[in-house]
Design a protein around this motif. Structure first.
Motif, PDB file in Angstrom:
ATOM      1  N   ALA A 125     -23.508  -6.494 -33.219  1.00 20.60           N
ATOM      2  CA  ALA A 125     -23.361  -5.272 -34.008  1.00 20.60           C
ATOM      3  C   ALA A 125     -22.298  -4.355 -33.400  1.00 20.60           C
ATOM      4  CB  ALA A 125     -24.697  -4.544 -34.101  1.00 20.60           C
ATOM      5  N   LEU A 126     -22.194  -4.353 -32.075  1.00 19.45           N
ATOM      6  CA  LEU A 126     -21.171  -3.529 -31.422  1.00 19.45           C
ATOM      7  C   LEU A 126     -19.775  -4.102 -31.633  1.00 19.45           C
ATOM      8  CD1 LEU A 126     -22.858  -2.591 -28.011  1.00 19.45           C
ATOM      9  CD2 LEU A 126     -22.868  -1.321 -30.177  1.00 19.45           C
ATOM     10  N   ALA A 127     -19.684  -5.409 -31.665  1.00 19.93           N
ATOM     11  CA  ALA A 127     -18.384  -6.056 -31.900  1.00 19.93           C
ATOM     12  C   ALA A 127     -17.841  -5.652 -33.267  1.00 19.93           C
ATOM     13  CB  ALA A 127     -18.518  -7.568 -31.803  1.00 19.93           C
ATOM     14  N   GLN A 128     -18.738  -5.515 -34.238  1.00 21.53           N
ATOM     15  CA  GLN A 128     -18.319  -5.142 -35.582  1.00 21.53           C
ATOM     16  C   GLN A 128     -17.899  -3.680 -35.666  1.00 21.53           C
ATOM     17  OE1 GLN A 128     -21.631  -6.145 -38.106  1.00 21.53           O
ATOM     18  NE2 GLN A 128     -21.600  -8.318 -37.534  1.00 21.53           N
ATOM     19  N   ARG A 129     -18.329  -2.884 -34.694  1.00 18.56           N
ATOM     20  CA  ARG A 129     -18.060  -1.438 -34.739  1.00 18.56           C
ATOM     21  C   ARG A 129     -17.313  -0.960 -33.488  1.00 18.56           C
ATOM     22  NH1 ARG A 129     -20.934   0.983 -38.721  1.00 18.56           N
ATOM     23  NH2 ARG A 129     -21.202   2.981 -37.697  1.00 18.56           N
ATOM     24  N   LYS A 130     -16.556  -1.852 -32.877  1.00 14.99           N
ATOM     25  CA  LYS A 130     -15.940  -1.551 -31.585  1.00 14.99           C
ATOM     26  C   LYS A 130     -14.981  -0.372 -31.640  1.00 14.99           C
ATOM     27  CE  LYS A 130     -13.017  -4.524 -29.933  1.00 14.99           C
ATOM     28  NZ  LYS A 130     -12.425  -5.797 -29.469  1.00 14.99           N
ATOM     29  N   ASN A 131     -14.402  -0.088 -32.805  1.00 16.70           N
ATOM     30  CA  ASN A 131     -13.455   1.020 -32.923  1.00 16.70           C
ATOM     31  C   ASN A 131     -14.090   2.274 -33.511  1.00 16.70           C
ATOM     32  OD1 ASN A 131     -11.193  -0.437 -31.891  1.00 16.70           O
ATOM     33  ND2 ASN A 131     -11.044  -1.514 -33.849  1.00 16.70           N
ATOM     34  N   HIS A 132     -15.407   2.245 -33.714  1.00 24.33           N
ATOM     35  CA  HIS A 132     -16.109   3.430 -34.212  1.00 24.33           C
ATOM     36  C   HIS A 132     -16.453   4.355 -33.048  1.00 24.33           C
ATOM     37  CE1 HIS A 132     -16.514   0.917 -37.746  1.00 24.33           C
ATOM     38  NE2 HIS A 132     -17.087   1.900 -38.411  1.00 24.33           N
ATOM     39  N   LEU A 133     -16.466   5.649 -33.339  1.00 30.24           N
ATOM     40  CA  LEU A 133     -16.852   6.630 -32.329  1.00 30.24           C
ATOM     41  C   LEU A 133     -18.363   6.614 -32.123  1.00 30.24           C
ATOM     42  CD1 LEU A 133     -14.603   9.620 -33.442  1.00 30.24           C
ATOM     43  CD2 LEU A 133     -14.167   8.009 -31.578  1.00 30.24           C
ATOM     44  N   GLY A 134     -18.776   7.056 -30.934  1.00 25.96           N
ATOM     45  CA  GLY A 134     -20.190   7.035 -30.600  1.00 25.96           C
ATOM     46  C   GLY A 134     -21.055   7.783 -31.588  1.00 25.96           C
ATOM     47  N   HIS A 135     -20.553   8.897 -32.130  1.00 26.00           N
ATOM     48  CA  HIS A 135     -21.383   9.692 -33.038  1.00 26.00           C
ATOM     49  C   HIS A 135     -21.520   9.044 -34.414  1.00 26.00           C
ATOM     50  CE1 HIS A 135     -18.153  11.284 -35.620  1.00 26.00           C
ATOM     51  NE2 HIS A 135     -17.428  11.382 -34.515  1.00 26.00           N
ATOM     52  N   GLN A 136     -20.772   7.987 -34.657  1.00 29.60           N
ATOM     53  CA  GLN A 136     -20.854   7.294 -35.935  1.00 29.60           C
ATOM     54  C   GLN A 136     -21.889   6.157 -35.926  1.00 29.60           C
ATOM     55  OE1 GLN A 136     -16.559   6.365 -35.993  1.00 29.60           O
ATOM     56  NE2 GLN A 136     -16.432   7.570 -37.888  1.00 29.60           N
ATOM     57  N   LEU A 137     -22.513   5.930 -34.787  1.00 33.30           N
ATOM     58  CA  LEU A 137     -23.450   4.821 -34.644  1.00 33.30           C
ATOM     59  C   LEU A 137     -24.872   5.236 -35.012  1.00 33.30           C
ATOM     60  CD1 LEU A 137     -22.288   3.377 -31.206  1.00 33.30           C
ATOM     61  CD2 LEU A 137     -21.445   2.790 -33.489  1.00 33.30           C
ATOM     62  N   SER A 138     -25.660   4.261 -35.418  1.00 34.79           N
ATOM     63  CA  SER A 138     -27.093   4.496 -35.636  1.00 34.79           C
ATOM     64  C   SER A 138     -27.799   4.610 -34.284  1.00 34.79           C
ATOM     65  CB  SER A 138     -27.698   3.344 -36.431  1.00 34.79           C
ATOM     66  OG  SER A 138     -27.698   2.153 -35.649  1.00 34.79           O
ATOM     67  N   GLY A 139     -29.080   5.015 -34.320  1.00 34.20           N
ATOM     68  CA  GLY A 139     -29.829   5.132 -33.075  1.00 34.20           C
ATOM     69  C   GLY A 139     -29.934   3.805 -32.350  1.00 34.20           C
ATOM     70  N   GLY A 140     -30.191   2.737 -33.103  1.00 32.92           N
ATOM     71  CA  GLY A 140     -30.282   1.421 -32.486  1.00 32.92           C
ATOM     72  C   GLY A 140     -28.970   0.973 -31.882  1.00 32.92           C
ATOM     73  N   GLU A 141     -27.874   1.250 -32.567  1.00 36.57           N
ATOM     74  CA  GLU A 141     -26.550   0.881 -32.047  1.00 36.57           C
ATOM     75  C   GLU A 141     -26.210   1.681 -30.794  1.00 36.57           C
ATOM     76  OE1 GLU A 141     -24.544  -0.396 -36.343  1.00 36.57           O
ATOM     77  OE2 GLU A 141     -24.410   1.668 -35.610  1.00 36.57           O
ATOM     78  N   ARG A 142     -26.618   2.941 -30.764  1.00 35.93           N
ATOM     79  CA  ARG A 142     -26.375   3.746 -29.559  1.00 35.93           C
ATOM     80  C   ARG A 142     -27.162   3.202 -28.367  1.00 35.93           C
ATOM     81  NH1 ARG A 142     -25.759  10.225 -30.756  1.00 35.93           N
ATOM     82  NH2 ARG A 142     -24.546  10.063 -32.674  1.00 35.93           N
ATOM     83  N   GLN A 143     -28.384   2.750 -28.617  1.00 35.61           N
ATOM     84  CA  GLN A 143     -29.157   2.182 -27.517  1.00 35.61           C
ATOM     85  C   GLN A 143     -28.509   0.896 -27.033  1.00 35.61           C
ATOM     86  OE1 GLN A 143     -30.768   2.534 -24.844  1.00 35.61           O
ATOM     87  NE2 GLN A 143     -32.693   3.241 -25.745  1.00 35.61           N
ATOM     88  N   MET A 144     -28.061   0.063 -27.953  1.00 30.36           N
ATOM     89  CA  MET A 144     -27.344  -1.149 -27.565  1.00 30.36           C
ATOM     90  C   MET A 144     -26.102  -0.798 -26.747  1.00 30.36           C
ATOM     91  SD  MET A 144     -27.519  -3.359 -31.083  1.00 30.36           S
ATOM     92  CE  MET A 144     -29.078  -3.716 -31.897  1.00 30.36           C
ATOM     93  N   LEU A 145     -25.385   0.229 -27.168  1.00 21.79           N
ATOM     94  CA  LEU A 145     -24.174   0.629 -26.452  1.00 21.79           C
ATOM     95  C   LEU A 145     -24.501   1.140 -25.051  1.00 21.79           C
ATOM     96  CD1 LEU A 145     -21.155   1.085 -26.358  1.00 21.79           C
ATOM     97  CD2 LEU A 145     -21.482   3.260 -27.576  1.00 21.79           C
ATOM     98  N   ALA A 146     -25.577   1.919 -24.931  1.00 21.95           N
ATOM     99  CA  ALA A 146     -25.968   2.431 -23.610  1.00 21.95           C
ATOM    100  C   ALA A 146     -26.312   1.279 -22.672  1.00 21.95           C
ATOM    101  CB  ALA A 146     -27.156   3.382 -23.752  1.00 21.95           C
ATOM    102  N   ILE A 147     -27.033   0.287 -23.175  1.00 16.50           N
ATOM    103  CA  ILE A 147     -27.379  -0.871 -22.346  1.00 16.50           C
ATOM    104  C   ILE A 147     -26.134  -1.702 -22.063  1.00 16.50           C
ATOM    105  CG2 ILE A 147     -28.726  -3.003 -22.257  1.00 16.50           C
ATOM    106  CD1 ILE A 147     -30.837  -1.595 -23.998  1.00 16.50           C
ATOM    107  N   GLY A 148     -25.307  -1.915 -23.090  1.00 15.92           N
ATOM    108  CA  GLY A 148     -24.083  -2.687 -22.902  1.00 15.92           C
ATOM    109  C   GLY A 148     -23.164  -2.064 -21.880  1.00 15.92           C
ATOM    110  N   ARG A 149     -23.063  -0.739 -21.905  1.00 13.60           N
ATOM    111  CA  ARG A 149     -22.210  -0.052 -20.930  1.00 13.60           C
ATOM    112  C   ARG A 149     -22.724  -0.272 -19.507  1.00 13.60           C
ATOM    113  NH1 ARG A 149     -21.519   6.253 -21.757  1.00 13.60           N
ATOM    114  NH2 ARG A 149     -23.653   6.190 -20.965  1.00 13.60           N
ATOM    115  N   ALA A 150     -24.045  -0.245 -19.341  1.00 15.78           N
ATOM    116  CA  ALA A 150     -24.614  -0.513 -18.023  1.00 15.78           C
ATOM    117  C   ALA A 150     -24.345  -1.948 -17.596  1.00 15.78           C
ATOM    118  CB  ALA A 150     -26.115  -0.228 -18.037  1.00 15.78           C
ATOM    119  N   LEU A 151     -24.483  -2.881 -18.524  1.00 12.81           N
ATOM    120  CA  LEU A 151     -24.271  -4.294 -18.201  1.00 12.81           C
ATOM    121  C   LEU A 151     -22.804  -4.600 -17.901  1.00 12.81           C
ATOM    122  CD1 LEU A 151     -26.589  -5.988 -20.847  1.00 12.81           C
ATOM    123  CD2 LEU A 151     -27.039  -5.665 -18.408  1.00 12.81           C
TER     124      LEU A 151
END
Length: 237
Positions: A125-151
């Motif tokens: 889901a992040l790959a599909q939205r890689k050029n979207h800004l953080g505020h444009q993401l859903s709650g689930g996508e933001r959680q994925m991004l937070a975990i992905g950033r840590a990983l």
């Protein structure tokens, strides 16, 4: 349940805010390739525990060892270089940056810089939205991004605070499945703070119950899930 191969060892940890301790003589351990779930009611000290382990709060007493290194006094920004990543509660991402920029920020300390293909493979889901800004993401996508950033920092230990908070059951299931897969495939150690007790215990190797800042129980996850008296007393189900 400590042994010589433990990656994280916490002994007699007392910590809190100012002169008021929240945690009292907490002792626990996490081995490589293990998921340990930290459970308990609101106010039990779960978030305080992760904030202390990641260096955001000082130890009042006790010792925290990571792969033989004493973490007392280690600065927060140095934790990631030692292999510890903390995903705090609240899906914190930099909303003014794109998905890709957020992930690159997570891998900033890696030298040489590594491609983000593995993160995008974990989170299509992040790959599909890689050029979207953080505020444009859903709650689930933001959680994925937070975990992905840590990983992206290639941690050996992930400190994860309430990843399912406010998320739909389907997204929660995806995130829990990902953690289990990372443990099995890469040997990642996870200390998981989670209100969704059933989900947490379904993937954890061990469960720890905190009550008023002290460890009330510490068992294998399946045994803890089967202990009706303990569940009723501390976990509400």
């Amino acid at each position: 349940m400590s042994n010589a191969g433990d990656l994280l060892k916490v002994e007699g940890l007392t910590a809190g805010y100012g002169a008021a301790p929240v945690l009292h003589e907490v002792t626990l351990s996490v081995g490589a390739g293990r998921i340990v779930a930290v459970l308990g009611a609101n106010g039990a000290g779960k978030t305080t525990l992760l904030r202390t382990l990641s260096g955001l709060l000082p130890l009042a007493a006790g010792r925290v060892m990571f792969d033989g290194l004493d973490l007392r006094g280690v600065k927060v920004e140095k934790m990631v270089r030692h292999g510890i990543a903390h995903v705090p509660e609240g899906r914190g991402v930099v909303t003014e940056l794109t998905v890709d920029e957020n992930l690159r920020l997570g891998g900033l300390w890696r030298k040489p810089r590594e491609p983000l293909d593995e993160i995008y493979d974990l989170f299509p889901a992040l790959a599909q939205r890689k050029n979207h800004l953080g505020h444009q993401l859903s709650g689930g996508e933001r959680q994925m991004l937070a975990i992905g950033r840590a990983l992206a920092a290639k941690p050996r230990l992930l400190l994860l605070d309430e990843p399912s908070l406010g998320l739909a059951p389907k997204i929660t299931s995806q995130i829990m499945g990902l953690l289990r897969d990372l443990r099995d495939r890469t040997g990642l150690a996870v200390l998981l703070v989670e209100q969704n007790v059933r989900s947490a215990l379904s993937i954890a190797d061990e469960g720890i119950v905190l009550n008023l800042g002290r460890i009330a129980a510490r068992e294998k996850a399946d045994k803890l899930a089967d202990d009706a008296d303990l569940r009723h007393a501390y976990l509400g189900f």
